[in-house]
Design an enzyme around this catalytic site. Structure first.
Site, PDB file in Angstrom:
ATOM      1  N   GLY A 213      41.526  30.285  21.718  1.00  0.00           N
ATOM      2  CA  GLY A 213      40.223  30.766  21.250  1.00  0.00           C
ATOM      3  C   GLY A 213      40.356  31.569  19.977  1.00  0.00           C
TER       4      GLY A 213
ATOM      5  N   PHE B  17      35.615  36.594  17.997  1.00  0.00           N
ATOM      6  CA  PHE B  17      35.447  37.938  17.411  1.00  0.00           C
ATOM      7  C   PHE B  17      36.676  38.807  17.680  1.00  0.00           C
ATOM      8  CE2 PHE B  17      33.267  42.210  18.452  1.00  0.00           C
ATOM      9  CZ  PHE B  17      33.334  42.679  17.141  1.00  0.00           C
TER      10      PHE B  17
ATOM     11  N   LYS C 123      33.695  36.325  35.523  1.00  0.00           N
ATOM     12  CA  LYS C 123      34.756  37.122  34.903  1.00  0.00           C
ATOM     13  C   LYS C 123      35.732  37.637  35.955  1.00  0.00           C
ATOM     14  CE  LYS C 123      33.576  37.155  30.588  1.00  0.00           C
ATOM     15  NZ  LYS C 123      34.446  36.498  29.616  1.00  0.00           N
TER      16      LYS C 123
ATOM     17  N   TYR D  80      27.469  35.556  35.511  1.00  0.00           N
ATOM     18  CA  TYR D  80      28.366  35.823  34.401  1.00  0.00           C
ATOM     19  C   TYR D  80      29.430  36.845  34.815  1.00  0.00           C
ATOM     20  CZ  TYR D  80      30.133  37.952  30.165  1.00  0.00           C
ATOM     21  OH  TYR D  80      30.964  38.476  29.226  1.00  0.00           O
TER      22      TYR D  80
ATOM     23  N   ARG E 292      38.304  24.976  18.822  1.00  0.00           N
ATOM     24  CA  ARG E 292      37.592  23.829  19.404  1.00  0.00           C
ATOM     25  C   ARG E 292      37.522  22.635  18.458  1.00  0.00           C
ATOM     26  NH1 ARG E 292      34.167  27.690  21.537  1.00  0.00           N
ATOM     27  NH2 ARG E 292      32.606  27.379  19.933  1.00  0.00           N
TER      28      ARG E 292
ATOM     29  N   ILE F 273      38.636  23.588  26.775  1.00  0.00           N
ATOM     30  CA  ILE F 273      39.747  24.278  27.438  1.00  0.00           C
ATOM     31  C   ILE F 273      39.651  24.204  28.958  1.00  0.00           C
ATOM     32  CG2 ILE F 273      40.052  25.880  25.517  1.00  0.00           C
ATOM     33  CD1 ILE F 273      38.946  28.054  27.530  1.00  0.00           C
TER      34      ILE F 273
END
Ligand code: NAG
Ligand code: NAG
Ligand code: NAG
Ligand code: NAG
Length: 359
Positions: A9, A13, A173, A169, A34, A63
């Protein structure tokens, strides 16, 4: 030192700061992106900032697909470290929360660990970007008797999360991080594992091309939103709210553990201007009001142009938020993290300078 590091990745950021710090420290980097197009602007900037840096990019389109990283590890058999920062991108309104969050997050992590197991014979240390979402006890917000830290886990279970996108979400994680710990334990993996668990990540983009594509509802974008308020803005001032950290510190926590066995098994938790003692807990907490106040104070030229804020007693408002401690991280890393006001200032200044340069 020229150990070879895989950075998944690489265009993200956080990852761009990691990439910069890795090259500055003399590592050789293989970044996954990507598409080829994602790598182009990065290569341009790196040619300027790290003319002697050793880096290359490999395309991994999806991925979360099985065996996604096999080809990369077969080609680069000398990889010594792996930094898994990639978060899969598969958001679709027609898809279920399971398809949007849980499957991509867990499959991405599993995919990279399986490739290491199969082909990454020289891999010694893996760092996975997790999240404060995997730490935080969602139902104990504002409860000073429950301190979230490197040892706590979000208790959410998927069955209770699946109906709601935001809960899905945070659950994804937690499950993705848990998968990594279970994987190394059950498979007796020989490499060391460390996770980095950042809360809201603020701060400047590593390269300003990132500003043009800052996406909606990312922490970075909240500073932009605050800069775009007018004095008449009526709120909400208490949202977004949470615990903040600086992107440059998050990046440091990815690079620092490499090859250091004392970080094996650790979860590293960065927080703005951290310290010890109960009175210090508040420093990393933020809400929109606090961002506005920092901007008004640190950039006087904005006074009268943006909202001055609207909450009288913001300390009381902030005390309703999650209590936390990150003493394990500050003790083991001996780092002093950025202060929130400096983080917000640096992010805002970069946006303002960039906008001025575009005129
Ligand atoms: C991982 O860390 C442990 C100490 O926690 C150490 O004994 C082991 O050799 C490490 N593995 C590698 C590959 O460095
Ligand atoms: C152990 O490795 C196998 C094969 O790579 C994988 O399928 C399995 O999920 C791993 N175990 C755990 C608990 O993750
Ligand atoms: C891991 O080690 C334990 C204890 O030595 C052993 O019982 C188990 O079978 C091993 N698991 C794998 C997947 O090799
Ligand atoms: C952004 O956040 C707002 C408020 O929290 C929410 O209403 C909106 O749906 C979010 N947008 C996206 C694209 O997630």
């Amino acid at each position: 030192m020229s150990a070879k590091v895989l950075l998944t990745g690489a265009s993200g950021f956080i990852a761009l700061h990691v990439l910069d710090q890795l090259l500055a420290a003399g590592y050789e980097v293989v970044g996954t992106v990507r598409s080829e197009e994602k790598a182009e602007p990065i290569k341009k900037e790196l040619a300027k900032e790290h003319p002697n840096g050793k880096y290359q990019f490999e395309v991994v389109v999806d991925i979360a697909a099985p065996n996604a990283f096999d080809a990369v590890f077969q080609k680069h058999t000398d990889l010594k470290y792996v930094l898994h920062t990639a978060s899969p991108f598969s958001f679709g309104l027609t898809k279920s929360n399971e398809e949007n969050y849980l499957i991509p997050a867990t499959h991405g992590t599993k995919s990279v660990l399986e490739s290491i197991q199969k082909y990454g014979k020289n891999v010694e240390h893996v760092v996975v970007t997790s999240s404060f979402a995997a730490i935080v006890h969602r139902h104990r917000s504002g409860d000073p008797t429950f301190i979230n830290d490197e040892t706590t886990w979000n208790p959410v279970i998927w069955e209770d999360a699946r109906e709601d996108a935001a809960t899905s979400y945070v659950a994804s994680k937690k499950y993705a991080e848990k998968l990594a710990w279970d994987f190394v334990k059950d498979n007796n993996s020989t490499f060391n594992l460390t996770t980095v668990n950042p809360p809201y990540v603020f701060g400047p983009q590593k390269f300003t091309f990132g500003l043009a594509r800052a996406s909606l509802n990312t922490s970075a974008d909240f500073v932009n939103k605050a800069l775009k308020t007018t004095p008449e803005y009526e709120g909400p001032f208490n949202q977004p709210a949470g615990v903040a950290c600086d992107v440059r510190d998050v990046a440091k926590l990815h690079v620092l553990p490499l090859g250091k066995k004392e970080f094996n098994g650790q979860r590293l938790f960065p927080v703005s201007d951290t310290g010890y003692g109960i009175e210090e807990y508040e420093k990393g907490k933020f809400n929109f009001e606090k961002i506005l106040r920092i901007l008004n104070e640190k950039l006087p030229e904005l006074k009268g142009k943006i909202s001055p804020g609207g909450i009288k007693d913001n300390e009381a408002e902030l005390s309703k938020l999650t209590y936390y401690r990150n003493k394990i991280t500050t003790d083991s890393t001996k780092l002093t993290f950025y202060k929130l006001e400096d983080t917000i200032y640096d992010a805002a200044k970069q946006i303002l300078d960039y906008e001025a340069s575009q005129k």
